[in-house]
Design a protein around this motif. Structure first.
Motif, PDB file in Angstrom:
ATOM      1  N   CYS A 141       4.714  -1.334   5.945  1.00 50.60           N
ATOM      2  CA  CYS A 141       3.789  -0.997   7.033  1.00 50.60           C
ATOM      3  C   CYS A 141       2.703  -0.031   6.563  1.00 50.60           C
ATOM      4  O   CYS A 141       1.924   0.461   7.354  1.00 50.60           O
ATOM      5  CB  CYS A 141       4.566  -0.389   8.196  1.00 50.60           C
ATOM      6  SG  CYS A 141       5.394   1.146   7.749  1.00 50.60           S
ATOM      7  N   LYS A 142       2.648   0.224   5.292  1.00 54.02           N
ATOM      8  CA  LYS A 142       1.690   1.166   4.682  1.00 54.02           C
ATOM      9  C   LYS A 142       1.716   2.535   5.370  1.00 54.02           C
ATOM     10  O   LYS A 142       0.690   3.204   5.518  1.00 54.02           O
ATOM     11  CB  LYS A 142       0.282   0.581   4.692  1.00 54.02           C
ATOM     12  CG  LYS A 142       0.187  -0.676   3.845  1.00 54.02           C
ATOM     13  CD  LYS A 142      -1.250  -1.160   3.722  1.00 54.02           C
ATOM     14  CE  LYS A 142      -1.357  -2.305   2.735  1.00 54.02           C
ATOM     15  NZ  LYS A 142      -0.564  -3.497   3.167  1.00 54.02           N
ATOM     16  N   SER A 144       2.406   3.230   8.501  1.00 52.06           N
ATOM     17  CA  SER A 144       2.083   3.315   9.933  1.00 52.06           C
ATOM     18  C   SER A 144       3.345   3.349  10.785  1.00 52.06           C
ATOM     19  O   SER A 144       3.351   3.871  11.895  1.00 52.06           O
ATOM     20  CB  SER A 144       1.216   2.122  10.349  1.00 52.06           C
ATOM     21  OG  SER A 144       1.988   0.931  10.291  1.00 52.06           O
ATOM     22  N   LEU A 149      -0.841  -3.315  13.381  1.00 48.07           N
ATOM     23  CA  LEU A 149      -1.644  -2.184  13.831  1.00 48.07           C
ATOM     24  C   LEU A 149      -2.188  -2.365  15.248  1.00 48.07           C
ATOM     25  O   LEU A 149      -2.781  -1.451  15.801  1.00 48.07           O
ATOM     26  CB  LEU A 149      -2.792  -1.925  12.845  1.00 48.07           C
ATOM     27  CG  LEU A 149      -2.338  -1.351  11.497  1.00 48.07           C
ATOM     28  CD1 LEU A 149      -3.494  -1.273  10.520  1.00 48.07           C
ATOM     29  CD2 LEU A 149      -1.689   0.025  11.662  1.00 48.07           C
ATOM     30  N   THR A 189       2.785  11.134  14.516  1.00 55.71           N
ATOM     31  CA  THR A 189       1.658  10.242  14.833  1.00 55.71           C
ATOM     32  C   THR A 189       0.980  10.619  16.142  1.00 55.71           C
ATOM     33  O   THR A 189      -0.156  10.224  16.395  1.00 55.71           O
ATOM     34  CB  THR A 189       2.128   8.780  14.954  1.00 55.71           C
ATOM     35  OG1 THR A 189       3.103   8.706  16.013  1.00 55.71           O
ATOM     36  CG2 THR A 189       2.741   8.275  13.662  1.00 55.71           C
ATOM     37  N   CYS A 199       8.166  -0.931  12.581  1.00 55.12           N
ATOM     38  CA  CYS A 199       8.376  -1.612  11.299  1.00 55.12           C
ATOM     39  C   CYS A 199       9.864  -1.789  11.056  1.00 55.12           C
ATOM     40  O   CYS A 199      10.646  -0.853  11.231  1.00 55.12           O
ATOM     41  CB  CYS A 199       7.741  -0.788  10.181  1.00 55.12           C
ATOM     42  SG  CYS A 199       8.195  -1.302   8.524  1.00 55.12           S
ATOM     43  N   ARG A 206       8.068   5.591   8.997  1.00 55.87           N
ATOM     44  CA  ARG A 206       6.866   5.607   8.156  1.00 55.87           C
ATOM     45  C   ARG A 206       7.174   5.808   6.669  1.00 55.87           C
ATOM     46  O   ARG A 206       6.318   5.622   5.823  1.00 55.87           O
ATOM     47  CB  ARG A 206       5.853   6.671   8.623  1.00 55.87           C
ATOM     48  CG  ARG A 206       5.564   6.580  10.117  1.00 55.87           C
ATOM     49  CD  ARG A 206       4.698   7.709  10.596  1.00 55.87           C
ATOM     50  NE  ARG A 206       3.329   7.546  10.157  1.00 55.87           N
ATOM     51  CZ  ARG A 206       2.411   8.498  10.261  1.00 55.87           C
ATOM     52  NH1 ARG A 206       2.720   9.660  10.795  1.00 55.87           N
ATOM     53  NH2 ARG A 206       1.182   8.305   9.846  1.00 55.87           N
ATOM     54  N   PRO A 238       2.740  10.158   5.161  1.00 54.85           N
ATOM     55  CA  PRO A 238       1.391   9.666   5.404  1.00 54.85           C
ATOM     56  C   PRO A 238       0.421  10.798   5.757  1.00 54.85           C
ATOM     57  O   PRO A 238       0.753  11.658   6.569  1.00 54.85           O
ATOM     58  CB  PRO A 238       1.558   8.710   6.595  1.00 54.85           C
ATOM     59  CG  PRO A 238       2.982   8.302   6.551  1.00 54.85           C
ATOM     60  CD  PRO A 238       3.739   9.470   6.009  1.00 54.85           C
TER      61      PRO A 238
END
Ligand SMILES: [Zn+2]
Ligand SMILES: [Zn+2]
Length: 399
Positions: A141-142, A144, A149, A189, A199, A206, A238
């Motif tokens: 999910c890089k 996220s 997204l 977040t 995810c 994350r 992140p």
């Protein structure tokens, strides 16, 4: 504008150190920060707060301070500062300032490892391997934490959508500081998602766990204690700079060798007869090598045998001849026990062999006293100051 000088504003001496300036500023900033005072005092404290912030900004900067000390003025006038367009010291800066020595909010925590190593390991060099388990940004999910997204979210009610919460920390009696802590409800977040939108790999966290082997190299000849930093090997998160893994090592005392800088000292026992007639003896070095000493000299109590170039290896090799430390053998001469001879005549033989010349001192025969009843001790007792005789104080008498 009153003509209080900057030092008076911060309630410090004009010779104050940067640490004293910081302390004074912290103390006053806490007192006057607009967030910390009652509504009716806010306006007054805002002015005070800007004053002390201004004074701090000038005095903490060496160049600005010396200009101020010399010319009595500053590059940025009060008016400009009060205007609020430049040098505005906002409430975020205030909180950042009070974070002080703790880690910045935008960096993950450094990890520390403490180990002890042996002198042998420092002599030969050592690679420390350690298993590190840390958080890594989820690749699926890089970071996220979401399936895609475009999923819907609502504002996190715990942190009010900010992603972090503030925590009051007592730093000293009567002095508190405020820390930012990532909101655990929304994982920083500021948003809340439905479970099915998260995810699947990191479950919305994350990050995922990663285990790997880290190697820290302690080169031969390194200092007896030190720090090796692996940049960016701590937890990833992140939007944050990754903290470091810091290995602190310290050398344990060795049972026979003593390190002094690049030199090594080791106890070395020989017999009295060896000290007089010469000897061949072997000692084991830190790397297990045997060092053979062949002496043809007379060794005396308190002597060291110096073997050049056999100390610790030099850490920094340079283009010119690499110099290493030296090895010193601290000689301990073992004398024979009492009545060591086989025949009384042996003593006489030895006497004739070893030269002994004593300059005769003239002592009055009649005053000689004979002592045979003595003991042999290894130490003289600790010094004890003899008692002072009582001083006779002359009586002061006024006539
Ligand atoms: Zn939150
Ligand atoms: Zn993920």
């Amino acid at each position: 504008m009153d003509d209080q000088n900057l030092y008076e504003i911060l309630e410090i001496d004009s010779s104050a150190t940067s640490i004293e300036i910081k302390k004074a500023y912290r103390k006053l900033a806490l007192k006057y920060h607009p967030d910390k005072v009652a509504e009716e005092d806010r306006e007054e404290s805002e002015i005070q707060f800007k004053k002390i912030s201004f004074a701090y900004e000038i005095l903490i900067d060496e160049t600005k301070r010396s200009n101020y000390d010399t010319y009595g003025n500053t590059d940025s006038p009060f008016e400009q500062f009060y205007g609020g367009t430049t040098n505005e010291f906002g409430s975020n800066d205030f909180y950042d300032f009070f974070r002080g020595e703790t880690q910045p909010r935008n960096k993950t925590e450094d990890a520390h490892i403490k180990i002890e190593i042996t002198l042998e390991e420092l002599y030969l060099g050592k690679v420390i391997r350690t298993t590190s388990t840390r958080n890594k940004i989820c690749l699926t999910c890089k970071g996220s934490g979401l399936k895609s997204l475009s999923v819907e979210s609502k504002k996190c009610g715990i942190c009010n959508g900010e992603g972090f919460t503030r925590k009051i920390r007592r730093v000293a009696p009567g002095l508190v500081a405020q820390d930012y802590v990532d909101c655990t409800t929304c994982n920083g977040t500021g948003k809340i998602y439905r479970t099915k939108d998260r995810c699947k790999i990191c479950k919305g966290l994350r990050v995922v766990e990663e285990t790997k082997i880290l190697e820290f190299e302690i080169p031969k000849g390194s200092a007896s204690e030190g720090v090796i930093r692996k940049k960016g090997e701590s937890d990833e998160y992140p939007g944050k700079i990754t903290g470091d893994i810091i290995l602190e090592y310290k050398c344990k005392p060795h049972k026979t060798f003593l390190r002094r800088g690049d030199d090594l000292i080791v106890d070395f026992k020989i017999f009295l007869v060896d000290a007089l007639t010469g000897f061949e003896n072997t000692i084991e070095h830190l790397d297990g090598r045997g060092i053979k000493i062949h002496s043809k000299k007379v060794i005396r109590p308190g002597d060291y045998i110096k073997i050049s170039g056999e100390g610790m290896p030099k850490l920094n090799k340079s283009w010119f001849k690499e110099k290493t430390g030296d090895l010193y053998l601290k000689v301990d001469i073992e004398f024979p026990k009492d009545n060591w001879y086989i025949e009384k005549g042996d003593l006489e033989k030895l006497r004739n062999l070893i030269p002994a010349t004593r300059t005769e001192e003239k002592i009055h025969e009649a005053n000689v006293e004979l002592y045979t009843d003595f003991s042999i001790v290894k130490e003289v007792p600790e010094l004890e100051e003899p008692q002072q005789p009582r001083q006779e104080q002359p009586q002061c008498s006024q006539q």
